[in-house]
Design a protein around this motif. Structure first.
Motif, PDB file in Angstrom:
ATOM      1  N   GLU A 192       0.906  -1.220   0.035  1.00 53.83           N
ATOM      2  CA  GLU A 192      -0.072  -0.018  -0.071  1.00 53.83           C
ATOM      3  C   GLU A 192       0.896   1.219   0.025  1.00 53.83           C
ATOM      4  O   GLU A 192       0.434   2.134  -0.711  1.00 53.83           O
ATOM      5  N   LEU A 193       1.905   1.105   0.739  1.00 54.24           N
ATOM      6  CA  LEU A 193       3.015   2.364   0.992  1.00 54.24           C
ATOM      7  C   LEU A 193       3.588   2.511  -0.651  1.00 54.24           C
ATOM      8  O   LEU A 193       3.687   3.691  -0.796  1.00 54.24           O
ATOM      9  N   LEU A 194       4.023   1.462  -1.065  1.00 50.09           N
ATOM     10  CA  LEU A 194       4.641   1.683  -2.235  1.00 50.09           C
ATOM     11  C   LEU A 194       3.816   2.121  -3.224  1.00 50.09           C
ATOM     12  O   LEU A 194       4.085   2.770  -4.344  1.00 50.09           O
ATOM     13  N   ASP A 195       2.610   1.844  -3.403  1.00 50.22           N
ATOM     14  CA  ASP A 195       1.292   2.421  -4.349  1.00 50.22           C
ATOM     15  C   ASP A 195       1.277   3.828  -4.132  1.00 50.22           C
ATOM     16  O   ASP A 195       1.105   4.795  -4.749  1.00 50.22           O
ATOM     17  N   ARG A 196       1.355   4.243  -2.809  1.00 51.54           N
ATOM     18  CA  ARG A 196       1.149   5.662  -2.286  1.00 51.54           C
ATOM     19  C   ARG A 196       2.277   6.511  -2.910  1.00 51.54           C
ATOM     20  O   ARG A 196       2.075   7.612  -3.198  1.00 51.54           O
ATOM     21  N   VAL A 197       3.707   6.079  -3.087  1.00 53.05           N
ATOM     22  CA  VAL A 197       4.766   6.805  -3.185  1.00 53.05           C
ATOM     23  C   VAL A 197       4.888   6.595  -4.956  1.00 53.05           C
ATOM     24  O   VAL A 197       5.788   7.023  -5.378  1.00 53.05           O
ATOM     25  N   GLY A 198       4.032   5.780  -5.301  1.00 51.40           N
ATOM     26  CA  GLY A 198       3.986   5.670  -6.908  1.00 51.40           C
ATOM     27  C   GLY A 198       4.913   4.658  -7.528  1.00 51.40           C
ATOM     28  O   GLY A 198       5.199   4.788  -8.438  1.00 51.40           O
ATOM     29  N   ILE A 199       5.241   3.629  -6.710  1.00 49.03           N
ATOM     30  CA  ILE A 199       6.287   2.774  -7.469  1.00 49.03           C
ATOM     31  C   ILE A 199       5.924   1.178  -7.021  1.00 49.03           C
ATOM     32  O   ILE A 199       6.816   0.529  -6.973  1.00 49.03           O
ATOM     33  N   ALA A 200       4.411   0.947  -6.983  1.00 48.01           N
ATOM     34  CA  ALA A 200       4.540  -0.299  -6.626  1.00 48.01           C
ATOM     35  C   ALA A 200       4.538  -1.401  -7.861  1.00 48.01           C
ATOM     36  O   ALA A 200       4.945  -2.502  -7.360  1.00 48.01           O
ATOM     37  N   HIS A 201       4.722  -1.055  -9.048  1.00 51.74           N
ATOM     38  CA  HIS A 201       5.049  -1.691  -9.820  1.00 51.74           C
ATOM     39  C   HIS A 201       6.422  -2.119  -9.918  1.00 51.74           C
ATOM     40  O   HIS A 201       7.072  -2.999 -10.776  1.00 51.74           O
ATOM     41  N   LYS A 202       7.313  -1.426  -9.176  1.00 51.20           N
ATOM     42  CA  LYS A 202       8.847  -1.854  -8.994  1.00 51.20           C
ATOM     43  C   LYS A 202       8.873  -2.811  -7.924  1.00 51.20           C
ATOM     44  O   LYS A 202      10.236  -3.151  -7.424  1.00 51.20           O
ATOM     45  N   ALA A 203       7.878  -3.222  -7.141  1.00 50.81           N
ATOM     46  CA  ALA A 203       8.112  -3.971  -5.715  1.00 50.81           C
ATOM     47  C   ALA A 203       9.054  -5.128  -5.717  1.00 50.81           C
ATOM     48  O   ALA A 203       9.692  -5.121  -4.861  1.00 50.81           O
ATOM     49  N   SER A 204       9.125  -5.969  -6.813  1.00 49.00           N
ATOM     50  CA  SER A 204       9.867  -7.029  -6.921  1.00 49.00           C
ATOM     51  C   SER A 204      11.281  -6.803  -7.404  1.00 49.00           C
ATOM     52  O   SER A 204      12.164  -7.712  -7.458  1.00 49.00           O
ATOM     53  N   GLU A 205      11.568  -5.632  -7.784  1.00 49.60           N
ATOM     54  CA  GLU A 205      12.893  -5.461  -8.734  1.00 49.60           C
ATOM     55  C   GLU A 205      14.016  -5.134  -7.384  1.00 49.60           C
ATOM     56  O   GLU A 205      13.626  -4.584  -6.338  1.00 49.60           O
ATOM     57  N   PRO A 206      15.266  -5.427  -7.588  1.00 49.46           N
ATOM     58  CA  PRO A 206      16.147  -4.913  -6.838  1.00 49.46           C
ATOM     59  C   PRO A 206      16.063  -3.501  -6.665  1.00 49.46           C
ATOM     60  O   PRO A 206      16.120  -2.732  -7.768  1.00 49.46           O
ATOM     61  N   ALA A 207      16.518  -3.048  -5.346  1.00 49.78           N
ATOM     62  CA  ALA A 207      16.353  -1.595  -5.239  1.00 49.78           C
ATOM     63  C   ALA A 207      17.296  -0.956  -5.878  1.00 49.78           C
ATOM     64  O   ALA A 207      17.238   0.393  -6.589  1.00 49.78           O
ATOM     65  N   ARG A 208      18.594  -1.670  -6.213  1.00 55.14           N
ATOM     66  CA  ARG A 208      19.710  -0.732  -7.050  1.00 55.14           C
ATOM     67  C   ARG A 208      19.379  -0.678  -8.298  1.00 55.14           C
ATOM     68  O   ARG A 208      20.105   0.173  -9.202  1.00 55.14           O
ATOM     69  N   SER A 209      18.282  -1.062  -9.072  1.00 56.45           N
ATOM     70  CA  SER A 209      17.827  -1.115 -10.417  1.00 56.45           C
ATOM     71  C   SER A 209      17.106   0.119 -10.750  1.00 56.45           C
ATOM     72  O   SER A 209      16.883   0.741 -11.612  1.00 56.45           O
ATOM     73  N   LEU A 210      16.750   0.741  -9.254  1.00 54.15           N
ATOM     74  CA  LEU A 210      15.899   2.064  -9.838  1.00 54.15           C
ATOM     75  C   LEU A 210      16.608   3.453 -10.130  1.00 54.15           C
ATOM     76  O   LEU A 210      17.699   3.386  -9.555  1.00 54.15           O
ATOM     77  N   SER A 211      15.936   4.478 -10.333  1.00 49.88           N
ATOM     78  CA  SER A 211      16.475   5.621 -10.404  1.00 49.88           C
ATOM     79  C   SER A 211      16.512   6.138  -9.034  1.00 49.88           C
ATOM     80  O   SER A 211      16.030   5.830  -8.027  1.00 49.88           O
ATOM     81  N   GLY A 212      17.481   7.509  -9.014  1.00 48.18           N
ATOM     82  CA  GLY A 212      17.443   7.760  -7.577  1.00 48.18           C
ATOM     83  C   GLY A 212      16.282   8.483  -6.972  1.00 48.18           C
ATOM     84  O   GLY A 212      16.059   8.324  -5.972  1.00 48.18           O
ATOM     85  N   GLY A 213      15.318   8.854  -8.036  1.00 53.31           N
ATOM     86  CA  GLY A 213      14.363   9.405  -7.506  1.00 53.31           C
ATOM     87  C   GLY A 213      13.335   8.488  -6.981  1.00 53.31           C
ATOM     88  O   GLY A 213      12.756   8.600  -5.926  1.00 53.31           O
ATOM     89  N   GLN A 214      13.282   7.394  -7.782  1.00 47.61           N
ATOM     90  CA  GLN A 214      12.683   6.204  -7.107  1.00 47.61           C
ATOM     91  C   GLN A 214      13.106   5.645  -6.028  1.00 47.61           C
ATOM     92  O   GLN A 214      12.383   5.068  -5.023  1.00 47.61           O
TER      93      GLN A 214
END
Ligand code: ADP
Ligand code: MG
Length: 291
Positions: A165-187
């Protein structure tokens, strides 16, 4: 509605070597806030890491539910130290620090962890565990309460639902199963914010949260934080070194210079010129790359 204004010149009996600043105080932000109890109340705070060297010299600060307060000041002015003082990470020499009901200068056994669980923290470098999934990083926000880090034991279904729910709130629920390091800085910073919210914090402390982000990302992360403050009714204290960002994304600005508060006013009462004094001038001896 804006509360009545007061301007006062405060003379200090500090031991610091700076010229005595004229303190411009217009507080608190609104009449509504005034009616509430502050979550954070700091009075006459002095901090010294080394004997006789005051890094904070008589700081007063109140943070009310729902407000976003920007902490401005040159590098070395004491912004991080003030934040650390709120969670028991800085050596308090004198003064009082009350945070979410805790007397930080006189914590009882076991209260340190409770205090830190009540303060969600966000950092410049995000501090995620890069190889772990975004969801697991958010779930680590529950570990503050548990005390010990035990990723093997797994997290409850309820915690997982909440983290999603919190990931949805911050707008990145679709990235939930990806390793954190694969995300952009803002994400990644959004993940860090979701992790902080997982603690169900009474306040959020964000130390230079956008210093590693480009301007567009900075705007969106700061608006996210401000929205959380308002929606959840918790104060957000955010240190920044760009005046313009503070003016656009904070309800109030507190300016620190050489460990003293030199300005404290709602952004609506300020213009960029008022803030010039927060930063070094030629007569100051130390050079600052950020200001
Ligand atoms: N752990 C520490 N030990 C000794 N001095 C420190 C420590 N942390 C910060 N300082 C000093 O305290 C002053 C304020 O630092 P800091 O709070 O990090 O400022 P800012 O976040 O505004 O850049 C600086 O002079 C810094 O060198
Ligand atoms: Mg700092």
């Amino acid at each position: 509605m804006v509360a009545l204004q007061t301007k006062r010149a405060v003379s200090k009996t500090s031991g610091s070597n700076t010229a005595q600043p004229t303190v411009h105080v217009v507080e608190p932000t609104t009449a509504e806030l005034r009616a509430q109890l502050p979550i954070v109340s700091v009075r006459k705070l002095r901090v010294a890491y080394n004997p006789g060297e005051l890094v904070l010299d008589g700081v007063d600060l109140d943070l009310f539910p729902g407000e976003t307060v920007a902490l401005l000041g040159s590098s070395g002015s004491g912004k991080s130290t003030l934040m650390k003082s709120l969670t028991g990470f800085a050596p308090i020499t004198s003064g009082s620090v009350r945070v979410a009901g805790y007397d930080v200068a006189n914590l009882q056994r076991g209260q340190v962890r409770q205090l830190r669980a009540s303060a969600g923290q966000v950092f410049q470098q995000f501090n995620l565990i890069g190889r772990l999934s975004v969801l697991t990083n958010v779930l680590t926000g529950t570990l503050h309460k548990a005390g010990a880090i035990n990723l093997v034991g797994g997290f409850s279904h309820a915690d997982r639902v909440r983290a999603m729910e919190l990931l949805d709130r911050v707008g990145i629920a679709h990235k939930a199963s990806e390793p954190a390091r694969s995300l952009s800085g803002g994400q990644q910073q959004r993940v860090a914010i979701a992790r902080a919210l997982m603690q169900q914090p009474r306040l959020i402390l964000a130390d230079e949260p956008v210093a590693s982000l480009d301007p567009r990302m900075s705007d969106s992360v700061l608006e996210l934080l401000r929205g959380i403050a308002r929606e959840d009714g918790i104060p957000v204290l955010v240190s920044l070194h760009v005046v313009d960002l503070a003016m656009r994304h904070a309800d109030r600005i507190v300016g620190l210079k050489h460990g003293e508060v030199v300005i404290s006013a709602p952004t609506t009462h300020l213009d960029a010129r008022d803030l010039e004094g927060v930063y070094h001038h030629e007569e100051d001896d130390d050079v600052d790359g950020n200001a």
